[in-house]
Write a protein that holds these residues in place. Sequence first.
Motif, mmCIF file in Angstrom:
data_model
loop_
_atom_site.group_PDB
_atom_site.id
_atom_site.type_symbol
_atom_site.label_atom_id
_atom_site.label_comp_id
_atom_site.label_asym_id
_atom_site.label_seq_id
_atom_site.Cartn_x
_atom_site.Cartn_y
_atom_site.Cartn_z
ATOM 1 N N ARG A 1 4.963 2.160 -5.995
ATOM 2 C CA ARG A 1 4.512 0.767 -6.031
ATOM 3 C C ARG A 1 5.190 -0.002 -7.163
ATOM 4 N NH1 ARG A 1 -0.585 3.179 -5.801
ATOM 5 N NH2 ARG A 1 -1.231 2.200 -7.757
ATOM 6 N N GLU A 2 5.261 0.628 -8.335
ATOM 7 C CA GLU A 2 5.889 -0.039 -9.472
ATOM 8 C C GLU A 2 7.374 -0.296 -9.198
ATOM 9 O OE1 GLU A 2 4.416 -1.307 -12.096
ATOM 10 O OE2 GLU A 2 2.479 -0.630 -11.311
ATOM 11 N N GLY A 3 8.022 0.681 -8.555
ATOM 12 C CA GLY A 3 9.435 0.510 -8.228
ATOM 13 C C GLY A 3 9.667 -0.626 -7.258
ATOM 14 N N CYS B 1 0.825 -1.202 0.000
ATOM 15 C CA CYS B 1 0.000 0.000 0.000
ATOM 16 C C CYS B 1 0.861 1.256 0.000
ATOM 17 C CB CYS B 1 -0.934 0.024 1.207
ATOM 18 S SG CYS B 1 -2.017 1.487 1.189
ATOM 19 N N ASP B 2 0.740 2.029 -1.068
ATOM 20 C CA ASP B 2 1.389 3.333 -1.192
ATOM 21 C C ASP B 2 0.563 4.137 -2.185
ATOM 22 O OD1 ASP B 2 3.326 5.432 -2.262
ATOM 23 O OD2 ASP B 2 4.556 4.485 -0.719
ATOM 24 N N ASP B 3 0.324 5.407 -1.891
ATOM 25 C CA ASP B 3 -0.544 6.189 -2.768
ATOM 26 C C ASP B 3 0.151 6.672 -4.033
ATOM 27 O OD1 ASP B 3 0.963 7.859 -1.106
ATOM 28 O OD2 ASP B 3 -0.392 9.539 -1.402
ATOM 29 N N ALA C 1 -1.020 -8.256 -4.037
ATOM 30 C CA ALA C 1 -2.083 -7.259 -4.175
ATOM 31 C C ALA C 1 -1.510 -5.898 -3.841
ATOM 32 C CB ALA C 1 -3.260 -7.591 -3.256
ATOM 33 N N GLU C 2 -2.148 -4.863 -4.343
ATOM 34 C CA GLU C 2 -1.686 -3.507 -4.053
ATOM 35 C C GLU C 2 -2.871 -2.569 -3.926
ATOM 36 O OE1 GLU C 2 -0.026 -1.295 -7.620
ATOM 37 O OE2 GLU C 2 0.178 -3.359 -8.320
ATOM 38 N N CYS C 3 -2.639 -1.434 -3.253
ATOM 39 C CA CYS C 3 -3.699 -0.451 -3.081
ATOM 40 C C CYS C 3 -3.076 0.905 -2.774
ATOM 41 C CB CYS C 3 -4.654 -0.872 -1.968
ATOM 42 S SG CYS C 3 -3.848 -1.228 -0.401
ATOM 43 N N LYS D 1 12.118 4.796 3.179
ATOM 44 C CA LYS D 1 12.096 4.486 1.747
ATOM 45 C C LYS D 1 13.471 4.592 1.098
ATOM 46 C CE LYS D 1 7.239 5.505 0.866
ATOM 47 N NZ LYS D 1 6.254 6.343 0.146
ATOM 48 N N SER D 2 14.421 5.154 1.821
ATOM 49 C CA SER D 2 15.785 5.227 1.293
ATOM 50 C C SER D 2 16.576 3.947 1.572
ATOM 51 C CB SER D 2 16.521 6.421 1.905
ATOM 52 O OG SER D 2 16.660 6.256 3.310
#
Length: 220
Positions: free
Chosen positions: A20-22, A13-15, A37-39, A110-111
């Motif tokens: 998400r693709e990365g 889950c990330d907006d 799954a993703e959202c 995220k780094s």
Amino acid sequence: MNATTDSIRILLCDDHRIVREGLKQILADTPDIEVAAECASGPEVMHKARVEAIDLVLLDIAIPQQDGLDVLRQIKQEMPRLPVLMLSTYPEKQYAARCYKLGAAGYLNKSADTEQLVAAIRKAAGGGVYVSPQMAETLASELSARSSSHERSPHESLSHREYQVFQLIAAGRSVKEIADQLELSPNTVSTYRGRILEKTGASNDVGIAMYAVRHQLMPV
């Protein structure tokens, strides 16, 4: 996806679609991990966590409609055995301890590099709690300081919602702006603001901002 029958199935889950693709591209080369799954929002996380066969949730803190920490709390209430690994741009010092207290199985910035991400996923999915070397050092220092002083910093007594309001006030947001962002009434925000002033000893919004700077809690 090179998934195996024993792969760790992740709900991501990330907006931000590009994030998400990365992450999917990074994990695609790891045979034992599969993004199942993703959202992009809080309510979506809860829905998919209930209906998808997943082993772990990889959850951003700053997601729309429902704050990531609120989602974490709800997941641990409804599905206490489902590991949740928090992923954020916020420095560990600001949010990691709160995430662990709410039951997170780990906190990653995220780094973080790919090896760290994969290690955290495997650790959390295996029932453990992932703590980065940097965070382990920070937590050890804090525990040592508390044991010697037997006191907590004033901001540690703030509730999750109070801490959210605290951060937004420190960032210079008005009561109306905070109310709109957190989907609260202005009166409720004012009530939280009063509690923050009382708990931190600040006399006004400038004092709150100065407190945040002094304790290295300024939002990023």
